[in-house]
Write an enzyme that holds these catalytic residues in place. Structure first.
Site, PDB file in Angstrom:
ATOM      1  CD  GLU A  28      -2.758   0.846   2.600  1.00 56.92           C
ATOM      2  OE1 GLU A  28      -3.911   0.393   2.467  1.00 56.92           O
ATOM      3  OE2 GLU A  28      -2.245   1.142   3.702  1.00 56.92           O
ATOM      4  CG  ASN A  49       3.208  16.281 -11.210  1.00 55.39           C
ATOM      5  OD1 ASN A  49       2.316  16.468 -12.009  1.00 55.39           O
ATOM      6  ND2 ASN A  49       3.417  17.087 -10.191  1.00 55.39           N
ATOM      7  NE  ARG A  59      13.938  15.103 -14.210  1.00 54.65           N
ATOM      8  CZ  ARG A  59      13.525  15.466 -15.429  1.00 54.65           C
ATOM      9  NH1 ARG A  59      12.965  16.651 -15.612  1.00 54.65           N
ATOM     10  NH2 ARG A  59      13.660  14.647 -16.451  1.00 54.65           N
ATOM     11  CG  HIS A  62      12.204  22.646  -9.259  1.00 61.48           C
ATOM     12  ND1 HIS A  62      12.179  21.459  -9.952  1.00 61.48           N
ATOM     13  CD2 HIS A  62      13.123  23.412  -9.890  1.00 61.48           C
ATOM     14  CE1 HIS A  62      13.024  21.510 -10.960  1.00 61.48           C
ATOM     15  NE2 HIS A  62      13.624  22.689 -10.937  1.00 61.48           N
ATOM     16  CE1 TYR A 132       5.990  16.769  -8.454  1.00 62.43           C
ATOM     17  CE2 TYR A 132       7.430  15.195  -9.542  1.00 62.43           C
ATOM     18  CZ  TYR A 132       6.841  16.450  -9.485  1.00 62.43           C
ATOM     19  OH  TYR A 132       7.102  17.377 -10.480  1.00 62.43           O
ATOM     20  CE  LYS A 169      11.777  26.875 -14.957  1.00 63.65           C
ATOM     21  NZ  LYS A 169      10.457  26.307 -15.269  1.00 63.65           N
ATOM     22  CG  ASP A 170      16.381  23.018 -12.639  1.00 64.80           C
ATOM     23  OD1 ASP A 170      15.446  23.840 -12.621  1.00 64.80           O
ATOM     24  OD2 ASP A 170      16.194  21.786 -12.498  1.00 64.80           O
TER      25      ASP A 170
END
Length: 181
Positions: A28, A49, A59, A62, A132, A169-170
Site C-alpha cells: 500500500e 506527476n 532536477r 524547486h 510524486y 533553467k535550473d
C-alpha cells in the site's frame, strides 16, 4: 506502513509494508487515514506527476510560492535517486536546513515534503522513474527555486558537478540568500 519523522519539522519518511511471494510483491503506497493518525497532518492530493531520467540528471531545487505552495509525497517506481528537501519556511525551527535520503525501487521508501519546502533529486541509475503526489495544482507564475550548489545550503549531492546533467533553467536559479536573507 511505518512513518518516521526526519530531522526537519513536518517532513516524514514513509516505509510501506511489502508483501512478497512467488508472484511478486504488493504494498500500500499511501493510506490517508494512517498518515493523518501518525502525523496529525491532513493532506488531500490533487495532482500526480511522473518523470523519467538518466543517471546524473539533477532536477531542482524547486518550489511553488504563496497560494500555490505544494506538499509532496515522492517515491521511485524504478531505479534510484538521492532526494533532497530544504525547509524554506521563515520562522520554522529548521529553516534553511536540508535533509536527503536515497529512494529506490527496492525498499519503496517515500518522502513526505510539506508546503514551504524546496525539493530536488539526483538520479543515481539510468531509466529511473520518479513520481510524486501534490496537494495543490501547478501554477507557472508561482514557480521558483534555489540553485543546486548554493554555498549557504552546502548540499552534498554525492557526485561531482562535472557529472551532473542540469537544465539551463535550473542552472540559473537564484541563491538561497537572495530569496531569504
Amino acid at each position: 506502513m511505518t512513518i518516521t519523522p526526519t530531522p526537519l519539522k513536518d517532513c516524514y519518511i514513509i516505509q510501506p509494508q511489502i508483501f512478497e511471494d512467488e508472484r511478486g510483491y504488493f504494498f500500500e503506497s499511501f493510506n490517508q487515514r494512517d498518515f493523518e493518525e501518525q502525523t496529525g497532518i491532513r493532506v488531500d492530493f490533487v495532482q500526480d506527476n511522473q518523470s523519467q531520467s538518466s543517471k546524473g540528471v539533477l532536477r531542482g531545487l524547486h518550489f511553488q510560492k504563496g497560494a500555490f505552495a505544494q506538499a509532496k509525497l515522492v517515491r521511485v517506481v524504478k531505479g534510484k535517486v538521492l532526494d533532497v528537501c530544504v525547509d524554506i519556511r521563515k520562522g520554522s525551527p529548521t529553516f534553511g536546513q536540508h535533509f536527503s535520503v536515497v529512494l529506490d525501487d527496492i525498499e519503496h521508501k517515500q518522502l513526505y515534503i510539506p508546503r514551504g519546502f524546496a525539493h530536488g533529486f539526483l538520479v543515481l541509475e539510468n531509466d529511473t522513474i520518479f513520481t510524486y503526489k501534490c496537494d495543490n495544482y501547478y501554477n507557472s507564475a508561482s514557480e521558483s527555486g534555489i540553485i543546486f550548489n548554493d554555498r549557504t545550503l552546502n548540499i552534498d549531492w554525492g557526485m561531482p558537478d562535472s557529472q551532473l546533467i542540469i537544465s539551463e533553467k535550473d542552472q540559473n536559479l537564484p541563491l538561497f540568500d537572495t530569496l531569504y536573507m
